[in-house]
Scaffold this motif. Structure first.
Motif, PDB file in Angstrom:
ATOM      1  N   VAL A 873       0.840  -1.201   0.000  1.00 45.60           N
ATOM      2  CA  VAL A 873       0.000   0.000   0.000  1.00 45.60           C
ATOM      3  C   VAL A 873       0.875   1.251   0.000  1.00 45.60           C
ATOM      4  N   ASN A 876       2.437   1.551  -3.582  1.00 42.64           N
ATOM      5  CA  ASN A 876       1.449   2.045  -4.534  1.00 42.64           C
ATOM      6  C   ASN A 876       1.205   3.541  -4.326  1.00 42.64           C
ATOM      7  N   GLU A1035      -5.700   4.585  -0.788  1.00 42.71           N
ATOM      8  CA  GLU A1035      -6.124   3.218  -1.116  1.00 42.71           C
ATOM      9  C   GLU A1035      -7.010   3.199  -2.355  1.00 42.71           C
ATOM     10  N   TYR A1045      -5.394   0.373  -4.213  1.00 47.60           N
ATOM     11  CA  TYR A1045      -4.601  -0.576  -3.419  1.00 47.60           C
ATOM     12  C   TYR A1045      -4.974  -2.004  -3.791  1.00 47.60           C
TER      13      TYR A1045
END
Ligand SMILES: [Zn+2]
Length: 1061
Positions: A873, A876, A1035, A1045
Motif C-alpha cells: 500500500v 502504490n 487506497e 490498493y
C-alpha cells in the motif's frame, strides 16, 4: 528485471578512495588536515566596493550607543561548557543515567539472536499467523531455525496469507484461514486478525497444536491439517473462465481500464491487464472485501496497543524497534535510539548472494539531530581534553560500546576493523571478572549508543576555533512581494522572531549573529552596527561579481543592535513602497550570503524570501522551460534536472563555507523550482512554497513555517561518516547533502528534521556471531560556535536465513529508502521505467519470501511476510505521488518541490506522507483527550453525515459530508448548516463549545508535532476542491492516475507468480 535497482553511482566494487587506509577526509588522523576544502587559503576580501553608499533616510535619528564588540563576550570557550555528564559515582550500581548495572548489552549480544528473535516473533506473527499448512514433512517438534535454508521449506514465521474473502462473518481484517492460531473457528472472530492482546493470551500457548513446542518452533510452525473451505487466494477463476488464467477476478471496472491509466501505463504495468477489455464487458464479479487486505491503520493500532507507552531499551543487538507511529520512550543502553537511526531490516543477510536474492535494500535512515522528547535523557557530553576523542588507529572509529578491552585493560580491539589498539594511559581502567571495564557505566562512550565528544582544534577549520553561526535574512523587494504585503509581514515578524534564535541549553541569549539584505535586480546591504543612530544601506548593482560592501556592522548580535535593526525593519516596506521593479536576481543573492559568511569566518544560514523566476541579467538567470508536452516521454526527466553551471558551483561554495540556504518561495507562476531548489537541497536547507500568496489567507501558514524554521535545533558545517564492521559498508547516500568523495557526507547544516538515508552493500561475508555494527559520526559546529562530534552506534544481527531478514524488516524505513531512491532515479530514467523497477523489486522481495521462507501453498495465494504486509500500500501510494505519477494536471514546480523535500525526510515523515491520517470527527468523545483512531484512507470510509480530518504532514484537510448534522456544523463553524458554509473557508472560528474546542485542539497538536506548518483547507463533499483532498485517499484509484490498493495488490500478486515460474 533489474538486478541493480536505481543506483546511478558507480558500483561499489569499484576502487574507492578512503577505503584502503582511510587516507583522506574525516577519517584521517587528527594531525593531518581534516578537510580537503578546509585546507585552502582563506579567501581574501574582494576589491573595494564599486557600489554606492548612502545612509538610509530615517525620520528620527537615535543617539549612537557605545560601540561594543560584536563577538567577544558571546563566544563560549570550549572548556567553559558545563559538562552534563555527572561525576563518576563510586559504584556502578549508582549509575548516573539510570543504566541498570546488570544489563551490559555486549554480554548479551552473542547469544542474543535466538532469544530476541523469538521475542520478536512472538510479538509479530500472532496477528496473522503462519501460512498454509501443506508441508507434510514439517515436524512440529523440530526447531525451524535449525533447518537448512533451502533443503526443506522453513515454516512460515510471521507471515501474512492473503486468503479468500471470509465466508463466515466478515472479519474486519484479513482472515488467515489456514493459520493454526486463527483457523476457521477463529477466523470469523472480528478482532482475531490483529488483536493486540493476543500476544500474551494464555489460551494461545495451550492450543493443542502448540503444546510442548520450543518457542521458536511453536510460533511459526504450521500445523498439518486440511485447508479451510474457500482457500485458494483471491477469487480464482478456473481454467477457461473469463480473464487470464490465475488472475484474480475483480468487480467490473476495477481492472483493465484503471490499471492502464496514465500513472501505471507502460509495458511492465499494462501487460498483465491486457484482457481488461473483456472484463469490462462481462458481468460484475463477486467483489473482494476491502477489509480483507492488510491495513496500515490496523498495523499501526496493533503496534501502539502492543508496544505503546512502554520503555524501549536498546540493549539488544538486532532488536526491531516499535513503529514510528507508536508512542514509546527510549532508554539508551548501548544502541542509538530509533529516533536517530532506523534500518530497513535489523538482520542483514550473511552474504552478498543472499542480499541479491531477496532484493531487500539494506539501509539505515539517520536523523542525527532528531528531537529527543523531554522524558528521555539528552545526549551526554564527553570531554577528553586536549587529546580529543579516543579513536581506533586503523579505521578511526570512535570509542564506543563495541570496543572490546583485553590484556587487563591495557589494550582494546576495535569492533569495526578488529585492530588491537593501546589504551592511552589517562584512559586506562581495570577490568572486572567479566572482562568489562569497571568504569563502564560511568562513561557514556562505553555504555551508550549515542553521545557527544568535545572536538579539539584538530577538528576545526584551519585549526582555528569555530565562531558562532550567522543568520542572514534576504528579502526580495520586487513589485510582487511589496504589493502582496509580504515584505511588511516579514519585517514585522522578524522584530519578535529574532528573540527566539536558537541557543545552547540554558544560555540566556543566542550567540547567532544576524544580517539583512534586500534585493530585486540589485542588492542592498545594511549596516546595523549598534553604534549607529540609524541603519545604513549599501547598494551593489554589479551582480556579476558579488561581494559584500561592508566588513563591520553587517553581521551583528540582535540584542545589541536591536534598536537599529527594528528601525531598519520599520523602514524597509516604506523604502520600496513605490517600486516598479519586477525583475529579480537569485544566484547573486546566495553568492552574497556566502561571501558575507566567508568574510566573517563563520558558518550560517540564508533565509531567502523570493517571488519570481530570476530573469534579470545576472549569473544564474533562468528562463521558463516548463513543458507539459514532455510528460510521459523520455524527456520528462529533464523537467526535474536542475540547470547546472552557476548553481552547481554555488552549492559547492556554500557547503565549503557551512552556508545553508532556506528558500521561501511565493510564486504566482512557474519559477523553475528544480533549479532554484538545487542549492537548498545540497546544503541541508529547506524549501517552502506558497503559491499565489495572499497575506490574509496564507500569512499565518507562512509565519508558522518561518518561526519553526528559525527556532529549530540545528548544527552547522557538518561532516558525517558512517563506519561499519568488516564485510559491508555504506555505498550510497540520500539527503540534503553534498559529497566530494564516496565516504564523507557534507552538510552545510543539519537540523532536527533532516535525515540521511544510507545504503549498505556487502564486500565480504558477514558473521552471525559478530553481527553488523555501524557508527555514524557527525562533526559539526553548535549554535554557540563549539565544535563537537555526535556519535550514534547501532548493532544489527546477521543471518544465513532469509527468514530472519524478513522477520526483522521495517516497512516504514523500507518505503523511505524506496521513495528516495526512486526520486533520485527519475532524474536519469523515464518515470515509466522507475515505476516498473519499483514494482519489480517489490515483486522480487515478496517472491523470494514466498519461495524461501513460507510453506508451499497454492500459487493463487498471496503470501506476505508479516513485517512487510502493508508494504504494497505504501509502494502504490509512492507511485501515485506527484513526482512519479506523470500527469499534466499537476504543476511541474509542485512536483519538483515534492521530490526535493522528500529527499531529506526521516522515516516518520515519509510514513505519514505516503499513508495520511484520516480521522473521523463526527463521533468524537468531547470529554476525552484522545484523538479518534484514524480509518483507512479510502472513499469507502467517508460517510455523507461525517466530518473527517486528513493530514499527511504537508497538507491538512477538514472534509465535510453533505449530510453533516447541522448541530455539528453550527458548533464548529457557527453557521446553521452545510449549505451555509462559505466556499473559501480556510480557518475555524474560535467558539466556546466542546466540539469546537476539541477539534481545534486536535489540529493544534497535529501542527505542533509536524516539522512544517500546514494550512487548513476546508473541503465540502462534491465541491471542486474535493479533488485536492481525494488524491490523499491513497487506497483508492489516484485522481491523476495510478491503481487502487486492491488492484495493485492483485497486480503485484501476478508479478510474484511470474517471478516464481
Ligand atoms: Zn578500527
Amino acid at each position: 528485471m533489474s538486478q541493480q535497482g536505481y543506483v546511478a553511482t558507480p558500483p561499489y566494487s569499484q576502487a574507492q578512495p578512503g577505503m584502503g587506509g582511510y587516507p583522506a577526509g574525516f577519517g584521517s588522523s587528527p594531525a593531518q588536515p581534516l578537510y580537503g576544502h578546509y585546507g585552502g587559503q582563506p579567501q581574501s576580501f574582494p576589491a573595494p566596493p564599486t557600489g554606492l553608499m548612502k545612509p538610509v533616510s530615517s525620520p528620527s535619528g537615535m543617539p549612537p550607543p557605545e560601540v561594543s564588540s560584536q563577538y567577544g563576550s558571546n563566544i563560549q570557550q570550549n572548556g567553559a561548557h558545563p559538562q552534563r555528564y555527572p561525576a563518576p559515582p563510586a559504584a556502578a550500581a549508582a549509575s548516573p543515567y539510570g543504566q541498570p548495572p546488570n544489563s551490559p548489552y555486549h554480554t548479551i549480544a552473542p547469544q542474543a539472536p535466538a532469544q530476541q528473535l523469538t521475542n520478536q516473533m512472538g510479538s509479530m506473527n500472532l496477528g496473522y499467523g503462519p501460512g498454509p499448512m501443506q508441508n507434510p514433512q514439517a515436524s512440529p517438534t523440530s526447531p525451524p531455525a535449525q533447518q537448512p535454508f533451502q533443503t526443506a521449506p522453513p515454516p512460515t514465521m510471521g507471515q501474512t496469507t492473503l486468503g479468500p474473502p471470509p465466508t463466515g462473518p466478515h472479519s474486519p481484517q484479513m482472515a488467515p484461514p489456514q493459520s493454526p492460531l486463527a483457523g476457521p473457528s477463529m477466523g470469523g472472530h472480528p478482532s482475531m486478525g490483529g488483536h493486540p492482546s493476543m500476544g500474551g493470551h494464555p489460551s494461545m500457548g495451550g492450543h493443542p497444536s502448540m503444546g510442548g513446542h520450543p518457542p521458536m518452533g511453536g510460533m511459526g510452525r504450521p500445523v498439518p491439517g486440511p485447508p479451510p473451505p474457500g482457500s485458494g487466494g483471491f477469487q480464482q477463476p478456473g481454467p477457461g473462465a473469463a480473464g487470464q488464467p490465475g488472475y484474480p477476478q475483480q468487480p467490473q471496472g476495477q481492472f483493465g481500464g484503471q490499471m492502464a491509466g496514465p500513472g501505471m501505463a507502460g509495458p511492465g504495468m499494462a501487460g498483465p491487464f491486457q484482457g481488461g477489455a473483456a472484463h469490462m464487458s462481462g458481468p460484475p464479479q463477486k467483489k473482494l472485501d476491502p477489509d480483507s487486505i492488510p491495513s496500515t491503520t490496523q498495523v499501526t493500532e496493533d503496534d501502539q496497543a502492543k508496544r505503546g507507552g512502554q520503555v524501549y531499551t536498546t540493549n539488544l543487538r538486532g532488536q526491531v524497534p516499535p513503529l514510528v507511529t507508536t508512542d514509546f520512550t527510549v532508554q539508551d543502553q548501548g544502541n542509538a535510539s530509533p529516533r536517530f537511526m532506523r534500518c530497513t531490516t535489523y538482520s542483514f543477510p550473511c552474504t552478498a548472494d543472499l542480499a541479491k536474492q531477496c532484493q531487500v535494500p539494506l539501509g539505515a535512515i539517520i536523523k542525527p539531530f532528531a528531537t529527543v522528547p523531554k522524558n528521555e535523557t539528552p545526549l551526554y557530553f564527553v570531554n577528553h581534553g586536549e587529546t580529543g576523542p579516543i579513536r581506533c588507529n586503523r579505521c578511526k572509529a570512535y570509542m564506543c560500546p563495541y570496543m572490546q578491552f583485553i590484556d587487563g585493560g591495557r589494550r582494546y580491539q576495535c569492533g569495526f576493523c578488529n585492530c588491537v589498539n593501546e589504551v592511552p594511559a589517562f584512559y586506562f581502567q581495570h577490568l572486572d571478572h567479566m572482562g568489562r571495564r569497571v568504569d563502564l557505566y560511568e562513561r557514556p562512550e562505553l555504555s551508550l549508543g549515542s553521545y557527544e565528544f568535545e572536538a579539539t582544534l584538530d577538528y576545526c577549520k584551519n585549526n582555528k576555533p569555530a565562531s558562532p553561526p550567522a543568520y542572514i535574512f534576504m528579502i526580495d523587494v520586487s513589485y510582487a512581494n511589496i504589493k502582496s504585503g509580504l515584505v511588511r509581514l516579514i519585517c514585522e515578524e522578524l522584530k519578535t522572531l529574532l528573540d527566539n534564535l536558537p541557543r545552547e541549553d540554558g544560555a540566556e541569549s543566542s550567540t547567532v549573529k544576524v544580517g539583512f539584505v534586500t534585493y530585486n535586480k540589485i542588492l542592498h546591504f545594511y549596516n546595523v552596527k549598534s553604534a549607529l543612530a540609524q541603519p545604513q544601506m549599501m547598494v551593489v548593482s554589479d551582480t556579476a561579481e558579488m561581494f559584500v560592501p561592508l566588513l563591520d556592522g553587517f553581521l551583528v548580535n540582535f540584542q545589541e543592535s536591536r534598536a537599529v535593526i527594528n528601525n531598519l525593519l520599520d523602514q524597509i516596506p516604506d523604502m520600496f513602497a513605490d517600486t516598479n521593479e519586477s525583475e529579480t536576481v537569485f544566484a547573486p543573492v546566495i553568492q552574497a550570503g556566502v561571501e558575507a559568511l566567508k568574510t566573517a569566518e563563520c558558518s550560517g544560514k540564508l533565509f531567502i524570501f523570493h517571488s519570481s523566476i530570476p530573469t534579470a541579467e545576472a549569473p544564474g538567470k533562468l528562463k521558463n522551460r516548463d513543458d507539459k508536452k514532455l510528460i510521459n516521454t523520455e524527456k520528462e526527466k529533464t523537467l526535474f534536472q536542475p540547470q547546472k553551471g552557476v548553481y552547481e558551483q554555488l552549492s559547492k561554495d556554500c557547503v565549503s563555507q557551512g552556508c545553508s540556504v532556506d528558500l521561501f518561495l511565493f510564486p504566482s507562476q512557474y519559477v523553475d523550482l528544480a533549479t532554484m531548489g538545487d542549492v537548498p537541497t545540497h546544503t541541508g536547507g529547506s524549501i517552502f512554497k506558497y503559491s499565489n500568496f495572499q497575506v490574509e489567507m496564507d500569512g499565518e501558514h507562512f509565519l508558522s513555517d518561518l518561526r519553526k524554521d528559525v527556532e529549530k535545533a540545528i548544527g552547522f558545517d557538518a561532516i558525517m561518516r558512517v563506519r561499519t564492521s568488516t564485510g559491508f559498508r555504506a555505498t550510497n547516500f540520500f539527503g540534503a547533502i553534498h559529497m566530494n568523495n564516496t565516504t564523507d557526507v557534507e552538510m552545510a547544516a543539519v537540523d532536527c528534521d533532516k535525515a540521511v538515508t544510507v545504503e549498505f552493500k556487502h564486500d565480504d561475508k558477514l558473521s552471525e556471531e559478530t553481527g553488523a555494527l555501524m557508527q555514524c559520526a557527525l562533526l559539526y559546529t553548535t549554535v554557540n560556535g563549539q565544535r563537537r562530534l555526535r556519535i550514534h552506534n547501532l548493532s544489527l544481527n546477521c543471518s544465513a536465513q532469509l527468514s530472519e531478514l524478513y522477520k526483522s524488516c521495517e516497512t516504514d524505513a523500507l518505503i523511505n529508502f524506496f521513495a528516495k531512491s526512486a526520486y533520485r532515479a527519475m532524474l536519469n530514467q523515464p518515470l515509466k521505467t522507475v515505476r516498473e523497477i519499483l514494482v519489480n523489486q517489490t515483486a522480487h522481495m515478496l517472491a523470494c519470501y514466498r519461495k524461501n521462507c513460507s510453506s508451499p501453498s497454492a500459487a493463487s495465494q498471496l503470501i506476505l511476510p508479516d513485517a512487510m504486509k502493508v508494504f504494497p500500500v505504501y509502494l502504490n501510494s509512492l507511485m501515485k505521488t506527484g513526482p512519479l505519477v506523470g500527469s499534466a494536471d499537476l504543476s511541474t514546480d509542485d512536483r519538483a518541490h515534492q521530490r526535493l523535500i522528500a529527499t531529506a525526510m526521516g522515516v516518520e515523515d515519509t510514513q505519514l506522507l505516503l499513508y495520511p491520517r484520516l480521522i473521523p470527527l463526527h463521533n468524537m468523545d468531547v470529554a476525552s483527550d484522545v484523538v479518534p483512531a484514524p480509518v483507512r484512507c479510502s472513499e469507502e470510509r467517508l460517510t455523507d453525515a461525517g466530518m473527517f480530518l486528513l493530514e499527511n504532514g504537508r497538507s491538512l484537510f477538514l472534509w465535510l459530508g453533505q449530510a453533516c448534522p447541522p448541530e455539528l456544523v453550527q458548533r464548529v463553524f457557527n453557521v446553521p448548516s452545510f449549505a451555509h458554509l462559505p466556499a473559501d473557508l480556510s480557518s475555524l472560528p474560535v467558539l466556546d463549545n466542546p466540539q469546537s474546542k476539541k477539534l481545534r485542539s486536535i489540529i493544534d497538536s497535529l501542527l505542533d508535532q509536524r516539522p512544517s506548518a500546514m494550512k487548513l483547507l476546508i473541503v465540502k463533499q462534491k465541491d471542486r476542491s474535493e479533488m485536492l483532498f481525494r488524491q490523499h485517499l491513497v487506497e483508492d484509484k489516484g485522481p491523476y492516475g495510478g491503481a487502487s490498493y486492491m488492484d495493485f495488490l492483485c497486480y503485484v500478486h501476478c508479478e510474484i507468480r511470474q517471478v516464481l515460474t
